[in-house]
Design an enzyme around this catalytic site. Structure first.
Site, PDB file in Angstrom:
ATOM      1  N   ARG A  30     -50.796  59.992 -20.590  1.00 28.06           N
ATOM      2  CA  ARG A  30     -51.274  60.328 -21.410  1.00 28.06           C
ATOM      3  C   ARG A  30     -50.085  61.499 -22.522  1.00 28.06           C
ATOM      4  O   ARG A  30     -49.039  61.510 -22.269  1.00 28.06           O
ATOM      5  CB  ARG A  30     -51.414  61.878 -20.920  1.00 28.06           C
ATOM      6  CG  ARG A  30     -53.162  61.652 -19.576  1.00 28.06           C
ATOM      7  CD  ARG A  30     -53.462  62.839 -19.050  1.00 28.06           C
ATOM      8  NE  ARG A  30     -55.064  61.956 -18.582  1.00 28.06           N
ATOM      9  CZ  ARG A  30     -55.470  61.163 -18.444  1.00 28.06           C
ATOM     10  NH1 ARG A  30     -55.841  61.397 -19.451  1.00 28.06           N
ATOM     11  NH2 ARG A  30     -56.599  61.440 -16.882  1.00 28.06           N
ATOM     12  N   ASP A  31     -50.894  61.553 -23.430  1.00 28.10           N
ATOM     13  CA  ASP A  31     -49.615  62.197 -25.097  1.00 28.10           C
ATOM     14  C   ASP A  31     -49.403  63.834 -24.077  1.00 28.10           C
ATOM     15  O   ASP A  31     -50.540  64.646 -23.988  1.00 28.10           O
ATOM     16  CB  ASP A  31     -50.786  62.364 -26.237  1.00 28.10           C
ATOM     17  CG  ASP A  31     -49.539  62.866 -27.353  1.00 28.10           C
ATOM     18  OD1 ASP A  31     -49.038  61.715 -27.943  1.00 28.10           O
ATOM     19  OD2 ASP A  31     -49.065  64.563 -26.900  1.00 28.10           O
ATOM     20  N   VAL A  97     -41.711  59.055 -32.762  1.00 26.81           N
ATOM     21  CA  VAL A  97     -41.321  58.773 -31.632  1.00 26.81           C
ATOM     22  C   VAL A  97     -40.885  56.912 -31.683  1.00 26.81           C
ATOM     23  O   VAL A  97     -41.777  56.264 -32.146  1.00 26.81           O
ATOM     24  CB  VAL A  97     -41.252  58.210 -30.185  1.00 26.81           C
ATOM     25  CG1 VAL A  97     -41.376  58.009 -28.913  1.00 26.81           C
ATOM     26  CG2 VAL A  97     -42.180  60.003 -29.848  1.00 26.81           C
ATOM     27  N   HIS A 101     -46.681  52.808 -30.713  1.00 30.62           N
ATOM     28  CA  HIS A 101     -47.437  53.006 -29.548  1.00 30.62           C
ATOM     29  C   HIS A 101     -48.292  53.767 -30.093  1.00 30.62           C
ATOM     30  O   HIS A 101     -49.133  54.015 -31.682  1.00 30.62           O
ATOM     31  CB  HIS A 101     -47.172  54.834 -28.793  1.00 30.62           C
ATOM     32  CG  HIS A 101     -46.509  55.536 -29.809  1.00 30.62           C
ATOM     33  ND1 HIS A 101     -45.669  55.604 -30.299  1.00 30.62           N
ATOM     34  CD2 HIS A 101     -47.076  56.435 -30.258  1.00 30.62           C
ATOM     35  CE1 HIS A 101     -44.972  56.888 -31.002  1.00 30.62           C
ATOM     36  NE2 HIS A 101     -46.312  57.512 -31.688  1.00 30.62           N
ATOM     37  N   MET A 102     -49.989  52.897 -29.822  1.00 29.38           N
ATOM     38  CA  MET A 102     -51.407  52.888 -29.850  1.00 29.38           C
ATOM     39  C   MET A 102     -51.409  54.499 -29.473  1.00 29.38           C
ATOM     40  O   MET A 102     -51.172  54.920 -28.482  1.00 29.38           O
ATOM     41  CB  MET A 102     -51.692  51.939 -29.338  1.00 29.38           C
ATOM     42  CG  MET A 102     -53.444  52.126 -29.751  1.00 29.38           C
ATOM     43  SD  MET A 102     -54.111  50.737 -28.974  1.00 29.38           S
ATOM     44  CE  MET A 102     -53.457  49.761 -30.335  1.00 29.38           C
ATOM     45  N   HIS A 103     -52.007  55.767 -29.728  1.00 26.90           N
ATOM     46  CA  HIS A 103     -52.544  56.574 -29.316  1.00 26.90           C
ATOM     47  C   HIS A 103     -53.904  56.111 -29.268  1.00 26.90           C
ATOM     48  O   HIS A 103     -55.247  55.601 -30.208  1.00 26.90           O
ATOM     49  CB  HIS A 103     -52.681  57.840 -30.704  1.00 26.90           C
ATOM     50  CG  HIS A 103     -51.344  58.294 -30.940  1.00 26.90           C
ATOM     51  ND1 HIS A 103     -50.780  59.580 -30.332  1.00 26.90           N
ATOM     52  CD2 HIS A 103     -50.262  57.528 -31.777  1.00 26.90           C
ATOM     53  CE1 HIS A 103     -49.622  59.707 -31.200  1.00 26.90           C
ATOM     54  NE2 HIS A 103     -49.713  58.547 -31.953  1.00 26.90           N
TER      55      HIS A 103
HETATM   56  P1  DGP Z   1     -46.181  59.790 -33.009  1.00 26.99           P
HETATM   57  O1  DGP Z   1     -46.482  61.304 -34.324  1.00 26.99           O
HETATM   58  O2  DGP Z   1     -47.486  58.787 -33.490  1.00 26.99           O
HETATM   59  O3  DGP Z   1     -44.733  58.851 -33.397  1.00 26.99           O
HETATM   60  O4  DGP Z   1     -46.454  60.141 -31.931  1.00 26.99           O
HETATM   61  C1  DGP Z   1     -45.322  60.698 -30.943  1.00 26.99           C
HETATM   62  C2  DGP Z   1     -46.681  61.336 -29.738  1.00 26.99           C
HETATM   63  O5  DGP Z   1     -45.509  60.947 -28.515  1.00 26.99           O
HETATM   64  C3  DGP Z   1     -46.747  62.727 -29.742  1.00 26.99           C
HETATM   65  O6  DGP Z   1     -47.955  62.898 -29.892  1.00 26.99           O
HETATM   66  C4  DGP Z   1     -46.657  64.047 -29.030  1.00 26.99           C
HETATM   67  C5  DGP Z   1     -46.188  61.954 -27.953  1.00 26.99           C
HETATM   68  N1  DGP Z   1     -44.252  62.547 -26.586  1.00 26.99           N
HETATM   69  C6  DGP Z   1     -43.139  62.386 -27.381  1.00 26.99           C
HETATM   70  N2  DGP Z   1     -42.562  62.675 -25.892  1.00 26.99           N
HETATM   71  C7  DGP Z   1     -43.310  62.497 -24.924  1.00 26.99           C
HETATM   72  C8  DGP Z   1     -43.178  62.735 -24.027  1.00 26.99           C
HETATM   73  O7  DGP Z   1     -42.319  63.139 -23.439  1.00 26.99           O
HETATM   74  N3  DGP Z   1     -44.203  62.348 -22.623  1.00 26.99           N
HETATM   75  C9  DGP Z   1     -45.558  62.174 -23.265  1.00 26.99           C
HETATM   76  N4  DGP Z   1     -46.062  61.899 -22.040  1.00 26.99           N
HETATM   77  N5  DGP Z   1     -45.396  62.370 -24.611  1.00 26.99           N
HETATM   78  C10 DGP Z   1     -44.256  62.697 -25.552  1.00 26.99           C
END
Ligand code: DGP
Length: 116
Positions: A30-31, A97, A101-103
């Site tokens: 999960r995000d 990040v 990754h695919m949301h």
């Molecule tokens: P993007 O903007 O597409 O690079 O989205 C990165 C996403 O990663 C953002 O929605 C928050 C999520 N995220 C960042 N750090 C962590 C983490 O440590 N754990 C989890 N579960 N999600 C994270």
């Protein structure tokens, strides 16, 4: 050599994160900042920093991301109403990040694809 992100530690289970799915190619969790009732990240286990770094040898993992997205959407009960799959690339794409990754987002109407 690309620099690892927190996602590599999650994939290797070095930090406590509930994994929704993991196999030899991809991992899903999960995000941490959900933008919708369902907000899952599906990542390749191998570090690919951005979509600009995708190579033919990554195609199996990238394809698996879609079949896992389909499964997790069904598990979440959002398949029929629908959902959105998003991949951001670099600064204009809003990538935070640098491990692709695919949301998978859904569970409510998501509105237009882009803010106007
Ligand atoms: P993007 O903007 O597409 O690079 O989205 C990165 C996403 O990663 C953002 O929605 C928050 C999520 N995220 C960042 N750090 C962590 C983490 O440590 N754990 C989890 N579960 N999600 C994270």
């Amino acid at each position: 050599m690309a620099e690892e992100t927190i996602f590599s530690k999650i994939i290797r289970r070095e930090i406590a994160t509930e994994l929704l799915y993991q196999d030899e190619l991809v991992t899903a969790f999960r995000d941490i900042h959900p933008r919708a009732p369902t907000h899952i990240l599906i990542v390749p286990n191998v570090l690919i920093p951005t979509v600009n770094d995708v190579e033919p040898q990554h195609e199996a993992a990238l394809g698996r991301m879609f079949t896992v997205a389909r499964k997790l959407a069904a598990d979440a009960g959002i398949s029929e109403k629908g959902y959105r799959l998003i991949m951001n690339c670099n600064s204009h794409g809003g990538q935070e990040v640098y491990h692709i990754h695919m949301h998978l987002v859904g569970g409510q109407p998501l509105g237009p694809m882009l803010a106007r």
